[in-house]
Design a protein around this motif. Structure first.
Motif, PDB file in Angstrom:
ATOM      1  N   LEU A  17      -0.227   8.231  -4.773  1.00  0.00           N
ATOM      2  CA  LEU A  17       0.559   9.382  -3.573  1.00  0.00           C
ATOM      3  C   LEU A  17      -0.764  10.665  -4.823  1.00  0.00           C
ATOM      4  O   LEU A  17      -1.006  11.421  -3.471  1.00  0.00           O
ATOM      5  CB  LEU A  17       1.446   9.308  -4.173  1.00  0.00           C
ATOM      6  N   LEU A  18      -0.642  11.400  -5.486  1.00  0.00           N
ATOM      7  CA  LEU A  18      -1.903  12.403  -5.303  1.00  0.00           C
ATOM      8  C   LEU A  18      -2.926  12.275  -5.337  1.00  0.00           C
ATOM      9  O   LEU A  18      -3.644  12.954  -5.418  1.00  0.00           O
ATOM     10  CB  LEU A  18      -1.377  12.566  -7.538  1.00  0.00           C
ATOM     11  N   ALA A  19      -4.066  10.753  -6.107  1.00  0.00           N
ATOM     12  CA  ALA A  19      -4.772  10.804  -5.665  1.00  0.00           C
ATOM     13  C   ALA A  19      -5.395  10.843  -4.311  1.00  0.00           C
ATOM     14  O   ALA A  19      -6.535  10.784  -3.561  1.00  0.00           O
ATOM     15  CB  ALA A  19      -5.068   9.025  -6.086  1.00  0.00           C
ATOM     16  N   ASP A  20      -4.155   9.978  -3.693  1.00  0.00           N
ATOM     17  CA  ASP A  20      -4.383  10.247  -2.062  1.00  0.00           C
ATOM     18  C   ASP A  20      -4.064  11.578  -1.655  1.00  0.00           C
ATOM     19  O   ASP A  20      -5.228  12.271  -0.609  1.00  0.00           O
ATOM     20  CB  ASP A  20      -3.324   9.524  -1.286  1.00  0.00           C
ATOM     21  N   ASP A  76       0.887  -0.766   0.019  1.00  0.00           N
ATOM     22  CA  ASP A  76      -0.093   0.013   0.107  1.00  0.00           C
ATOM     23  C   ASP A  76       0.987   1.023  -0.061  1.00  0.00           C
ATOM     24  O   ASP A  76       0.057   2.701  -0.302  1.00  0.00           O
ATOM     25  CB  ASP A  76      -0.636   0.470   1.176  1.00  0.00           C
ATOM     26  N   GLU A  77       2.142   1.117  -0.091  1.00  0.00           N
ATOM     27  CA  GLU A  77       2.906   1.972   0.201  1.00  0.00           C
ATOM     28  C   GLU A  77       2.997   3.080  -0.348  1.00  0.00           C
ATOM     29  O   GLU A  77       2.900   2.495  -2.408  1.00  0.00           O
ATOM     30  CB  GLU A  77       4.292   1.797   0.493  1.00  0.00           C
ATOM     31  N   ASN A  78       2.978   4.934  -1.679  1.00  0.00           N
ATOM     32  CA  ASN A  78       2.244   5.207  -2.591  1.00  0.00           C
ATOM     33  C   ASN A  78       3.810   6.111  -1.808  1.00  0.00           C
ATOM     34  O   ASN A  78       3.710   7.411  -3.481  1.00  0.00           O
ATOM     35  CB  ASN A  78       1.487   5.639  -2.736  1.00  0.00           C
ATOM     36  N   LEU A  79       4.684   6.314  -0.869  1.00  0.00           N
ATOM     37  CA  LEU A  79       6.019   8.030  -0.960  1.00  0.00           C
ATOM     38  C   LEU A  79       6.506   7.232  -1.579  1.00  0.00           C
ATOM     39  O   LEU A  79       7.812   7.829  -1.980  1.00  0.00           O
ATOM     40  CB  LEU A  79       6.056   8.193   0.450  1.00  0.00           C
ATOM     41  N   LEU A  80       6.680   6.666  -2.225  1.00  0.00           N
ATOM     42  CA  LEU A  80       8.589   6.146  -2.343  1.00  0.00           C
ATOM     43  C   LEU A  80       8.574   6.118  -4.251  1.00  0.00           C
ATOM     44  O   LEU A  80       9.466   6.513  -4.634  1.00  0.00           O
ATOM     45  CB  LEU A  80       8.300   4.563  -2.621  1.00  0.00           C
ATOM     46  N   GLY A  81       7.402   6.058  -4.458  1.00  0.00           N
ATOM     47  CA  GLY A  81       7.446   6.561  -6.431  1.00  0.00           C
ATOM     48  C   GLY A  81       8.317   5.677  -6.965  1.00  0.00           C
ATOM     49  O   GLY A  81       7.735   3.958  -6.475  1.00  0.00           O
TER      50      GLY A  81
END
Length: 310
Positions: free
Chosen positions: A164-167, A50-55
């Motif tokens: 990440l942008l969607a979040d 679920d991680e989305n900070l790593l790109g």
């Protein structure tokens, strides 16, 4: 004084250096003496899926298609820049155990650049060759191409930064919808230089430079103030109940390295606050984010090449 824990949100990637950095930020912003006993900030982590900070650095763990694309762009950078890096060997190979500096070398050019930047940031003296701007700039161009050339394509943007942008867009909309009922005021995410550059590139404001130590990206949500009734004339106050009330206007401002970023997608009239191009309308910002959000993550992440770049 932090009154409620729900007023803040702190999240880090699951790596010691980002966790420690965020711990320092939390302690600086909200030392125990400035928090109510029931409002001690919590540092959050997500699992790898679920991680989305790593790109690109992290989403490849859960997205094979992104991994394939990243490898392809890295290979393309090596094919383009290894010959350009070759003249530097006579200057810096002596510091690499006689090995040449290459995009895909051992050590990789990115590792050399990262080591030099880390040393300089901490006041450690580096060999004079690494203080030569022409040498460092050449290495930097090669490394930036290796890591971020893919973010010139819509597909890498969607898979790398879309989640990440969607979040971010979802949380902004929640704030708009709930208003004062949403106590959240501040969100801080601790991530990596690769994610910052990828985010800037995705929104077309990347300067093609590797992010400096302590670099940051900030997104701010603004609500345009309504006319103050105290400043209205007597007649305006009397007639105001008969006028149609305009809905509140919301704007998003992105800042990178403490500088305002005017997003190209918001450059048209009506998509930003008149006279202030850095204030993108929330609607225009969210429309772009929607374009960048994968509609079917599992399907788009299916591995395998395509006939061309999107």
């Amino acid at each position: 004084m932090l009154q409620k824990s729900g007023e803040v949100y702190f999240r880090s990637t699951n790596m010691p250096r980002t966790i420690e950095s965020l711990e320092q930020i939390i302690h600086g912003l909200y030392p125990i003496s400035k928090c109510k006993p029931s409002a001690i900030p919590t540092l959050l982590l997500r699992n790898g899926r679920d991680e989305n900070l790593l790109g690109t650095l992290g989403n490849t763990m859960s997205c094979k298609r992104l991994e394939y694309l990243q490898i392809a762009f890295a290979q393309a950078a090596a094919a383009t820049y290894n010959q350009i890096l070759e003249p530097l060997d006579k200057h810096i190979s002596k510091y690499l155990d006689g090995r040449p500096i290459r995009v895909d070398g051992k050590p990789r050019a990115s590792g050399v650049l990262d080591t030099v930047r880390a040393a300089v940031a901490h006041g450690v003296k580096v060999p004079p060759e690494f203080e030569d701007k022409s040498i460092i700039d050449t290495i930097e161009k090669a490394v930036v191409s290796e890591w971020f050339a893919g973010y010139k394509t819509q597909e890498v943007r969607r898979l790398g930064m879309g989640p990440l942008l969607a979040d971010l867009s979802r949380k902004m909309q929640l704030k708009v919808d709930r208003g004062a009922d949403d106590p959240l005021k501040l969100l801080v995410h601790s991530t990596h230089d690769t994610a910052l550059a990828a985010l800037c590139s995705t929104l077309d404001v990347f300067d093609e430079k590797w992010p400096a130590f302590t670099a940051s990206v900030t997104f701010e949500l603004f609500k345009k103030s309504q006319p103050n009734r105290e400043r209205q004339s007597y007649l305006q106050v009397i007639l105001s109940p008969f006028k149609t009330t305009s809905p509140p206007e919301y704007f998003v401002r992105m800042r990178y390295q403490n500088k305002n970023m005017a997003l190209p997608v918001c450059s048209e009239a009506g998509k930003h606050l008149p006279g202030f191009p850095e204030f993108c309308t929330l609607a225009a910002f969210q429309a772009r984010v929607k374009e960048l959000t994968p509609s079917d993550w599992d399907s788009e992440c299916a591995s395998g090449p395509t006939t061309g770049w999107a």
